[in-house]
Motif scaffolding. Structure first.
Motif, PDB file in Angstrom:
ATOM      1  N   LYS A 150       0.815  -1.164  -0.049  1.00  0.00           N
ATOM      2  CA  LYS A 150       0.149  -0.005  -0.074  1.00  0.00           C
ATOM      3  C   LYS A 150       0.891   1.360  -0.026  1.00  0.00           C
ATOM      4  O   LYS A 150       0.481   2.413  -0.722  1.00  0.00           O
ATOM      5  N   LYS A 151       2.001   1.241   0.827  1.00  0.00           N
ATOM      6  CA  LYS A 151       2.974   2.345   0.801  1.00  0.00           C
ATOM      7  C   LYS A 151       4.155   2.134  -0.182  1.00  0.00           C
ATOM      8  O   LYS A 151       4.861   1.214   0.084  1.00  0.00           O
ATOM      9  N   THR A 152       4.182   2.735  -1.378  1.00  0.00           N
ATOM     10  CA  THR A 152       5.017   2.311  -2.365  1.00  0.00           C
ATOM     11  C   THR A 152       5.821   3.770  -2.867  1.00  0.00           C
ATOM     12  O   THR A 152       5.042   4.834  -2.956  1.00  0.00           O
ATOM     13  N   LEU A 153       6.796   3.568  -3.180  1.00  0.00           N
ATOM     14  CA  LEU A 153       7.677   4.916  -3.912  1.00  0.00           C
ATOM     15  C   LEU A 153       8.036   4.294  -5.164  1.00  0.00           C
ATOM     16  O   LEU A 153       8.761   3.192  -5.324  1.00  0.00           O
ATOM     17  N   ILE A 154       7.705   5.177  -6.145  1.00  0.00           N
ATOM     18  CA  ILE A 154       7.929   4.737  -7.579  1.00  0.00           C
ATOM     19  C   ILE A 154       8.992   5.555  -8.230  1.00  0.00           C
ATOM     20  O   ILE A 154       8.807   6.541  -7.993  1.00  0.00           O
ATOM     21  N   VAL A 155      10.336   5.050  -8.378  1.00  0.00           N
ATOM     22  CA  VAL A 155      11.408   5.975  -9.045  1.00  0.00           C
ATOM     23  C   VAL A 155      11.053   5.905 -10.542  1.00  0.00           C
ATOM     24  O   VAL A 155      11.509   4.963 -11.226  1.00  0.00           O
ATOM     25  N   LEU A 156      10.985   7.054 -11.137  1.00  0.00           N
ATOM     26  CA  LEU A 156      11.052   7.260 -12.306  1.00  0.00           C
ATOM     27  C   LEU A 156      12.301   7.822 -13.215  1.00  0.00           C
ATOM     28  O   LEU A 156      13.184   8.417 -12.431  1.00  0.00           O
ATOM     29  N   ALA A 157      12.581   7.501 -14.465  1.00  0.00           N
ATOM     30  CA  ALA A 157      13.791   7.716 -15.152  1.00  0.00           C
ATOM     31  C   ALA A 157      13.791   9.377 -15.485  1.00  0.00           C
ATOM     32  O   ALA A 157      14.720  10.051 -15.564  1.00  0.00           O
ATOM     33  N   ASP A 158      12.510   9.746 -15.789  1.00  0.00           N
ATOM     34  CA  ASP A 158      12.255  11.237 -16.303  1.00  0.00           C
ATOM     35  C   ASP A 158      11.122  11.844 -15.742  1.00  0.00           C
ATOM     36  O   ASP A 158      10.209  11.019 -15.110  1.00  0.00           O
ATOM     37  N   ASN A 159      10.761  13.070 -15.985  1.00  0.00           N
ATOM     38  CA  ASN A 159       9.756  13.818 -15.361  1.00  0.00           C
ATOM     39  C   ASN A 159       8.256  13.393 -16.464  1.00  0.00           C
ATOM     40  O   ASN A 159       8.253  14.317 -17.102  1.00  0.00           O
ATOM     41  N   ASN A 160       7.717  12.334 -16.177  1.00  0.00           N
ATOM     42  CA  ASN A 160       6.677  12.097 -17.014  1.00  0.00           C
ATOM     43  C   ASN A 160       5.413  12.463 -16.350  1.00  0.00           C
ATOM     44  O   ASN A 160       5.024  12.039 -15.422  1.00  0.00           O
ATOM     45  N   ALA A 161       4.764  13.724 -16.851  1.00  0.00           N
ATOM     46  CA  ALA A 161       3.856  14.448 -16.209  1.00  0.00           C
ATOM     47  C   ALA A 161       2.529  13.544 -15.965  1.00  0.00           C
ATOM     48  O   ALA A 161       1.647  13.549 -15.120  1.00  0.00           O
ATOM     49  N   VAL A 173       1.017   6.371  -2.263  1.00  0.00           N
ATOM     50  CA  VAL A 173       2.035   6.172  -3.105  1.00  0.00           C
ATOM     51  C   VAL A 173       2.608   7.209  -3.623  1.00  0.00           C
ATOM     52  O   VAL A 173       2.007   8.153  -3.889  1.00  0.00           O
ATOM     53  N   LYS A 174       4.118   7.212  -3.681  1.00  0.00           N
ATOM     54  CA  LYS A 174       4.721   8.413  -3.996  1.00  0.00           C
ATOM     55  C   LYS A 174       5.686   8.232  -5.308  1.00  0.00           C
ATOM     56  O   LYS A 174       5.863   7.211  -5.623  1.00  0.00           O
ATOM     57  N   SER A 175       5.869   9.343  -5.957  1.00  0.00           N
ATOM     58  CA  SER A 175       6.719   9.160  -7.273  1.00  0.00           C
ATOM     59  C   SER A 175       7.974  10.059  -6.904  1.00  0.00           C
ATOM     60  O   SER A 175       8.101  11.268  -6.130  1.00  0.00           O
ATOM     61  N   ALA A 176       9.101   9.535  -7.478  1.00  0.00           N
ATOM     62  CA  ALA A 176      10.345  10.632  -7.385  1.00  0.00           C
ATOM     63  C   ALA A 176      11.233  10.391  -8.754  1.00  0.00           C
ATOM     64  O   ALA A 176      10.923   9.215  -9.463  1.00  0.00           O
ATOM     65  N   GLN A 177      12.323  11.141  -8.894  1.00  0.00           N
ATOM     66  CA  GLN A 177      13.062  11.109 -10.223  1.00  0.00           C
ATOM     67  C   GLN A 177      14.460  10.444  -9.616  1.00  0.00           C
ATOM     68  O   GLN A 177      14.496  10.770  -8.096  1.00  0.00           O
ATOM     69  N   VAL A 178      15.191  10.072 -10.358  1.00  0.00           N
ATOM     70  CA  VAL A 178      16.645   9.818  -9.895  1.00  0.00           C
ATOM     71  C   VAL A 178      17.303  10.866  -9.039  1.00  0.00           C
ATOM     72  O   VAL A 178      18.057  10.527  -8.001  1.00  0.00           O
ATOM     73  N   ASN A 188      10.636   4.919   4.267  1.00  0.00           N
ATOM     74  CA  ASN A 188       9.173   4.899   4.622  1.00  0.00           C
ATOM     75  C   ASN A 188       8.307   4.065   3.868  1.00  0.00           C
ATOM     76  O   ASN A 188       7.055   3.841   4.193  1.00  0.00           O
ATOM     77  N   ALA A 189       8.832   3.629   2.580  1.00  0.00           N
ATOM     78  CA  ALA A 189       7.974   3.008   1.771  1.00  0.00           C
ATOM     79  C   ALA A 189       8.106   1.691   2.145  1.00  0.00           C
ATOM     80  O   ALA A 189       9.153   1.087   2.283  1.00  0.00           O
ATOM     81  N   ASP A 190       7.030   0.764   1.968  1.00  0.00           N
ATOM     82  CA  ASP A 190       7.182  -0.738   2.244  1.00  0.00           C
ATOM     83  C   ASP A 190       7.703  -1.484   0.976  1.00  0.00           C
ATOM     84  O   ASP A 190       8.319  -2.466   1.137  1.00  0.00           O
ATOM     85  N   THR A 191       7.456  -0.723  -0.206  1.00  0.00           N
ATOM     86  CA  THR A 191       7.805  -1.307  -1.499  1.00  0.00           C
ATOM     87  C   THR A 191       8.367  -0.305  -2.211  1.00  0.00           C
ATOM     88  O   THR A 191       7.864   0.786  -2.394  1.00  0.00           O
ATOM     89  N   LEU A 192       9.427  -0.452  -2.666  1.00  0.00           N
ATOM     90  CA  LEU A 192      10.513   0.359  -3.516  1.00  0.00           C
ATOM     91  C   LEU A 192      10.305  -0.178  -5.294  1.00  0.00           C
ATOM     92  O   LEU A 192      10.877  -1.260  -5.551  1.00  0.00           O
ATOM     93  N   VAL A 193       9.639   0.804  -5.980  1.00  0.00           N
ATOM     94  CA  VAL A 193       9.447   0.257  -7.375  1.00  0.00           C
ATOM     95  C   VAL A 193      10.478   1.036  -8.369  1.00  0.00           C
ATOM     96  O   VAL A 193      10.189   2.119  -8.293  1.00  0.00           O
ATOM     97  N   ILE A 194      11.164   0.734  -8.868  1.00  0.00           N
ATOM     98  CA  ILE A 194      12.153   1.177  -9.805  1.00  0.00           C
ATOM     99  C   ILE A 194      11.951   0.691 -11.163  1.00  0.00           C
ATOM    100  O   ILE A 194      12.304  -0.221 -11.707  1.00  0.00           O
ATOM    101  N   VAL A 195      11.744   1.942 -12.075  1.00  0.00           N
ATOM    102  CA  VAL A 195      11.726   1.639 -13.659  1.00  0.00           C
ATOM    103  C   VAL A 195      13.120   1.251 -13.907  1.00  0.00           C
ATOM    104  O   VAL A 195      14.054   2.097 -13.427  1.00  0.00           O
ATOM    105  N   LYS A 196      13.183   0.406 -14.908  1.00  0.00           N
ATOM    106  CA  LYS A 196      14.500  -0.301 -15.276  1.00  0.00           C
ATOM    107  C   LYS A 196      15.339   0.752 -15.688  1.00  0.00           C
ATOM    108  O   LYS A 196      16.629   0.846 -15.218  1.00  0.00           O
ATOM    109  N   ASP A 197      14.911   1.783 -16.485  1.00  0.00           N
ATOM    110  CA  ASP A 197      15.913   3.036 -17.029  1.00  0.00           C
ATOM    111  C   ASP A 197      16.376   3.728 -15.738  1.00  0.00           C
ATOM    112  O   ASP A 197      17.437   4.295 -15.607  1.00  0.00           O
ATOM    113  N   ALA A 198      15.477   4.076 -14.997  1.00  0.00           N
ATOM    114  CA  ALA A 198      16.014   4.773 -13.579  1.00  0.00           C
ATOM    115  C   ALA A 198      16.891   3.893 -12.839  1.00  0.00           C
ATOM    116  O   ALA A 198      18.003   4.599 -12.193  1.00  0.00           O
ATOM    117  N   ALA A 199      16.806   2.697 -12.793  1.00  0.00           N
ATOM    118  CA  ALA A 199      17.676   1.866 -11.912  1.00  0.00           C
ATOM    119  C   ALA A 199      19.222   2.122 -12.654  1.00  0.00           C
ATOM    120  O   ALA A 199      20.387   2.101 -12.137  1.00  0.00           O
TER     121      ALA A 199
END
Length: 207
Positions: A150-161, A173-178, A188-199
């Protein structure tokens, strides 16, 4: 080097990625992570609290009774702290709580947080988050398919509006960039989701 499965938006395994030991495979340093979290929270404080001291409270100009002979304790003003409507002792005033953390410490804390997510199987690498419109339902279905908490941080490679605003509509759910990720949000997030390009970008920036 940790090998993490790469999944698509439907939750299907589409490959594997080898992450850098220098970032995702170190021994997490709890002390440094605590320092980074305290620093982050301190920097978020507005510091706008303000109450009145005895010199700022309205009234109290007259001495309530003469100095001697009444049997009362001597009093100079009815706005002293012990009186009703009196001022506040050591009243808090606007101040800046922020302070800088050593860059090496901040980097070690971030790497520790990322490594901790890998060690606890709380890291999911997403092949891509394809968004061509504002669609919260698409993100919600994706998170459900990949098994994110339920508490997830999504890391994006770029600023996709489209992705950023769609993610913002989901509670917890929150989003962040590199360049904007921080230790506090990762922990703080229970799950960290990273887009492949961001990794890949994270490894380029922090390696």
């Amino acid at each position: 080097m940790p090998n993490i499965a790469v999944v698509d938006m439907a939750g299907k395994n589409v490959g594997e990625i080898t992450l850098s030991d220098a970032i995702f495979g170190i021994e997490p340093n709890a002390v440094v992570m605590h320092m980074a979290v305290v620093n982050y929270l301190a920097n978020q404080r507005q510091g706008t609290q303000s109450t009145l001291t005895r010199t700022e409270v309205s009234g109290g100009g007259k001495k309530p009774w003469r100095q001697k002979g009444t049997g009362h304790a001597r009093q100079g003003s009815t706005r002293a702290p012990q009186w009703r409507h009196g001022g506040i002792v050591h009243a808090p005033k606007p101040r800046d709580y922020s302070y800088a953390l050593n860059k090496k410490v901040a980097r070690l804390a971030l790497k520790s947080a990322l490594s901790d997510k890998v060690a606890t199987n709380s890291l999911i690498v997403l092949d891509e988050l394809k968004m061509d419109s504002y669609k919260t339902k698409t993100v919600a279905e994706c998170l459900k398919a990949i098994g994110a908490a339920k508490k997830t941080l999504i890391v994006l490679a770029d600023n996709n509006a489209f992705a950023v605003k769609s993610i913002a509509n989901i509670a917890g759910v929150k989003s962040a960039q590199v360049n904007t990720i921080n230790t506090y949000d990762i922990i703080n997030a229970d799950t960290l989701v990273i887009v492949k390009d961001a990794a890949v970008k994270i490894e380029e920036v922090y390696a």
